[in-house]
Scaffold this motif. Sequence first.
Motif, short mmCIF file in Angstrom:
data_model
loop_
_atom_site.label_atom_id
_atom_site.label_comp_id
_atom_site.label_asym_id
_atom_site.label_seq_id
_atom_site.Cartn_x
_atom_site.Cartn_y
_atom_site.Cartn_z
N LEU A 190 0.84 -1.21 0.00
CA LEU A 190 0.00 0.00 0.00
C LEU A 190 0.87 1.25 0.00
O LEU A 190 0.61 2.21 -0.72
CB LEU A 190 -0.94 0.00 1.21
CG LEU A 190 -2.07 -1.02 1.18
CD1 LEU A 190 -2.81 -1.05 2.52
CD2 LEU A 190 -3.04 -0.73 0.04
N GLY A 191 1.94 1.23 0.81
CA GLY A 191 2.84 2.38 0.87
C GLY A 191 3.55 2.63 -0.44
O GLY A 191 3.70 3.77 -0.88
N ASN A 192 4.00 1.54 -1.08
CA ASN A 192 4.81 1.68 -2.29
C ASN A 192 3.99 2.05 -3.52
O ASN A 192 4.54 2.62 -4.47
CB ASN A 192 5.57 0.39 -2.55
CG ASN A 192 6.69 0.16 -1.53
OD1 ASN A 192 7.20 1.13 -0.96
ND2 ASN A 192 7.03 -1.08 -1.29
N ASN A 196 -1.53 7.85 -7.59
CA ASN A 196 -2.65 7.83 -8.54
C ASN A 196 -3.36 6.48 -8.54
O ASN A 196 -4.43 6.34 -9.10
CB ASN A 196 -2.19 8.20 -9.96
CG ASN A 196 -1.12 7.27 -10.50
OD1 ASN A 196 -0.34 6.71 -9.73
ND2 ASN A 196 -1.08 7.10 -11.80
N ILE A 197 -2.77 5.48 -7.93
CA ILE A 197 -3.43 4.17 -7.79
C ILE A 197 -3.93 4.00 -6.35
O ILE A 197 -5.10 3.68 -6.12
CB ILE A 197 -2.47 3.02 -8.16
CG1 ILE A 197 -2.15 3.10 -9.67
CG2 ILE A 197 -3.09 1.67 -7.80
CD1 ILE A 197 -1.17 2.04 -10.14
N TYR A 202 -9.12 3.39 -3.03
CA TYR A 202 -8.34 2.15 -3.11
C TYR A 202 -8.10 1.59 -1.71
O TYR A 202 -8.22 0.38 -1.49
CB TYR A 202 -7.01 2.41 -3.82
CG TYR A 202 -6.20 1.17 -4.07
CD1 TYR A 202 -6.29 0.48 -5.27
CD2 TYR A 202 -5.33 0.67 -3.08
CE1 TYR A 202 -5.55 -0.68 -5.49
CE2 TYR A 202 -4.59 -0.48 -3.29
CZ TYR A 202 -4.70 -1.15 -4.50
OH TYR A 202 -3.96 -2.30 -4.70
N LEU A 203 -7.76 2.47 -0.76
CA LEU A 203 -7.58 2.02 0.62
C LEU A 203 -8.88 1.40 1.13
O LEU A 203 -8.87 0.37 1.81
CB LEU A 203 -7.15 3.18 1.52
CG LEU A 203 -5.71 3.68 1.40
CD1 LEU A 203 -5.49 4.87 2.33
CD2 LEU A 203 -4.72 2.57 1.74
N GLY A 204 -10.00 2.03 0.80
CA GLY A 204 -11.30 1.52 1.21
C GLY A 204 -11.57 0.13 0.62
O GLY A 204 -12.03 -0.77 1.33
N ARG A 205 -11.25 -0.03 -0.66
CA ARG A 205 -11.47 -1.34 -1.30
C ARG A 205 -10.57 -2.40 -0.68
O ARG A 205 -10.97 -3.55 -0.51
CB ARG A 205 -11.21 -1.24 -2.81
CG ARG A 205 -12.31 -0.51 -3.58
CD ARG A 205 -12.22 -0.78 -5.08
NE ARG A 205 -10.98 -0.27 -5.67
CZ ARG A 205 -10.81 0.98 -6.10
NH1 ARG A 205 -11.80 1.86 -6.01
NH2 ARG A 205 -9.66 1.34 -6.63
N THR A 270 -3.18 10.09 1.13
CA THR A 270 -2.62 9.30 0.02
C THR A 270 -1.64 10.12 -0.80
O THR A 270 -0.84 9.56 -1.54
CB THR A 270 -3.73 8.73 -0.88
OG1 THR A 270 -4.52 9.81 -1.40
CG2 THR A 270 -4.62 7.77 -0.10
N PHE A 271 -1.70 11.44 -0.70
CA PHE A 271 -0.61 12.29 -1.19
C PHE A 271 -0.68 13.63 -0.47
O PHE A 271 -1.74 14.25 -0.38
CB PHE A 271 -0.68 12.52 -2.71
CG PHE A 271 0.54 13.25 -3.20
CD1 PHE A 271 1.77 12.62 -3.25
CD2 PHE A 271 0.47 14.60 -3.56
CE1 PHE A 271 2.92 13.30 -3.66
CE2 PHE A 271 1.62 15.28 -3.97
CZ PHE A 271 2.83 14.63 -4.03
N ASP A 272 0.50 14.06 0.04
CA ASP A 272 0.55 15.32 0.78
C ASP A 272 1.43 16.33 0.03
O ASP A 272 2.66 16.29 0.15
CB ASP A 272 1.11 15.06 2.18
CG ASP A 272 1.21 16.34 3.01
OD1 ASP A 272 0.62 17.36 2.60
OD2 ASP A 272 1.88 16.30 4.07
#
Length: 498
Positions: A190-192, A196-197, A202-205, A270-272
């Motif tokens: 998940l981290g890597n 955009n993915i 995506y985390l929810g899925r 997911t992006f900062d």
Amino acid sequence: MESFATTSAAHRRTSSCIIVGAFDAGKSGPGIDDINGASGGYIGNMIRGGDISTQPGSVQMLNDVPGVRAKRVLVVGLGKISKFDVAAFRLAVTAAAKTIRSTKIKDVVSYLGTADVNGTSPYYLARYTMESIGASLYSYNETKSGRRPRAPTLKKIGFAVNSRSASAQAVRGAEHAKAIVDGMSLARDLGNLPPNICTPAYLGRTAQKLARKYKNVSTRVLGEAEIKRLRMHSFLSVTAGTTLPAKLILMQYKGAGQNKPVVLVGKGITFDSGGISIKPSPAMDEMKFDMCGAASVIGVMSVVAKLKLPINLNVIVPACENLPSGTATRPGDIVTSMSGKTIEILNTDAEGRLILCDALTYSRRYKPDVVIDVATLTGACVVALGHHRTAVMTKNDELAAEIIDAGISADDRGWQLPLAEEYERQLKSNFADFANVGGPHGGAITAGCFISKFTEGLNWAHLDIAGTAWKSGAAKGSTGRPVPLLSEFILRRARAIP
Ligand code: BES
Ligand code: MN
Ligand code: ZN
């Protein structure tokens, strides 16, 4: 990966490889004495002749050692016998794991755990071995075109032990290690993954997938309408600049009836980019790792579910991204958090605490026994502790000790920073209940202080993993920390460690 424990002598094992250890100065070592006996001193002679080093972490693969049934013997240097401790053991196992990774070996038995290692047990020795080998086999290959690198060939790991009772412990250690390695691999993937993915959706899925895989886990993923209904305006202020919908991910595991749960909250940015207080470009890509807190708590949920631990666990992940745009939150904006407290947002880059405070307020509905939030929260934490220690902050020193102790056993260490009133003053605002940033000094602590304003009456701790969650440079990638620390914390609470 299969695993087993064995009490059979080293020279009689029929595996494709056995791992043995050599101490300095002819002091022999685990597995070596037996092989020397069976081979007429073959390895001992090589050590004395200087052909095999006993330096900690050095490795030498030997083929067809006389009198030994196994095809290969991997000799690992262990250094001075008087200095052989858990750290030296882990160094040796890691060196062996790296060597095995580059071979086609299918099954291996380690004799290293038959040595006396101060301050530990067969359970941990087997767990460390399995964890080191498992973690070294991890590779990220989701987003590269062309042929995938071949899957690791290693399928079976055995642990040599000295007694029957040690054997039962080792089996348990290996079983726990496998779950922890899987949880770490999930967190690392998940981290890597690119931002955009690996989006909030995506985390929810991913969380929902876990609920399908494990019948004892249930997941709910709330969208923005529901988040608004909960009045999480602090959380919503962070997602205001992006077109990707924010998600509040809620996972529940029930293994202990009506007992109060452990609650884990993970920062899921997911992006900062920093938002309007935008970050400089160099290394900004690494802010895809700003969801590693979320990844780690989802990873821990998978560990707990896989091991069916007798404990209740709730995981809360506020997930969104922090981007600038015409709809983004401005420095100077004031928002009302779910708790009712107002926040003056002086810096939109201090966004982690803005999503965590609402998630922590939400955690109250579970009446938690303990709540721990996990976040890549501050650059200041990296300045303070570097990359080897996770910062631990709490007003409950007993809880701090419990967490730090778990980190020592899991070899995933934490270090306490103070949460004191003197620091809290930095958060004073002329226009709201408080500002979201303090001054330039003690930034990891003022961030912790900010969160503490929302956790009054809760048994709460905060882990800042900004320095430990990923590596930069040539080895850039997620580490899977602090899955081992948190898993150990929960294994202990569930009394699952022999
Ligand atoms: N995600 C960052 C923290 C971070 C930065 C982790 C660099 C690892 C490496 C966080 O959201 C952030 O930007 N924090 C600010 C806080 C500041 C504005 C008070 C920081 O650390 O600069
Ligand atoms: Mn930020
Ligand atoms: Zn951040």
